[in-house]
Design an enzyme around this catalytic site. Structure first.
Site, PDB file in Angstrom:
ATOM      1  CG  HIS A  12      -5.650   2.103 -11.226  1.00 52.54           C
ATOM      2  ND1 HIS A  12      -6.538   1.778 -12.140  1.00 52.54           N
ATOM      3  CD2 HIS A  12      -4.485   2.553 -11.732  1.00 52.54           C
ATOM      4  CE1 HIS A  12      -5.921   1.751 -13.337  1.00 52.54           C
ATOM      5  NE2 HIS A  12      -4.614   2.255 -13.180  1.00 52.54           N
ATOM      6  CG  HIS A 120       1.080  -0.809 -14.764  1.00 49.17           C
ATOM      7  ND1 HIS A 120       0.520  -0.388 -15.743  1.00 49.17           N
ATOM      8  CD2 HIS A 120       1.323  -2.302 -14.760  1.00 49.17           C
ATOM      9  CE1 HIS A 120       0.145  -1.293 -16.811  1.00 49.17           C
ATOM     10  NE2 HIS A 120       0.534  -2.359 -16.057  1.00 49.17           N
TER      11      HIS A 120
END
Length: 125
Positions: A12, A120
């Protein structure tokens, strides 16, 4: 073995590529480069184009409930530069093909550990 924090970085974080200069093939290149097309095409993934310290700082911003009901998610105060990668319908493994969409949104991440870091990517809002 890759830790949850390391996996978050790989999947990410892209602080190097500046938004606005991304090519339409950005997602195809990055999903491959970051090992998200091994065994199957990851259907959706978001890259955040901000300094790592700013992404880590989200863990100390607004506490919100995660999609799975857990209470360790945090929403960024500011909207951040992100790129959404989504598989296009004609895409078939191993030829994973993605649509690249640049956006400015608040991000929601789950954080854990000591140091308390993102592990996450929960949502963009």
């Amino acid at each position: 073995k890759e830790s949850s924090a390391e996996k978050f970085l790989r999947q990410h974080v892209d602080s190097i590529d500046s938004p606005g200069n991304l090519s339409p093939t950005y997602c195809n290149q990055m999903m491959l480069r970051r090992n998200m097309t091994k065994g199957s095409c990851k259907p959706v993934n978001t890259f955040v184009h901000e300094p790592l310290k700013d992404i880590k700082a989200v863990c100390f911003q607004e506490n919100v409930t995660c999609k799975n009901g857990n209470s360790n998610c945090y929403k960024s105060h500011a909207s951040l530069h992100i790129t959404d990668c989504r598989t296009i319908s004609s895409s078939k493994y191993p030829d994973c093909a993605y649509k690249t969409s640049q956006e400015q949104k608040h991000i929601i991440v789950a954080c854990e550990g000591d140091p308390f870091v993102p592990v996450h990517y929960d949502a963009s809002v």
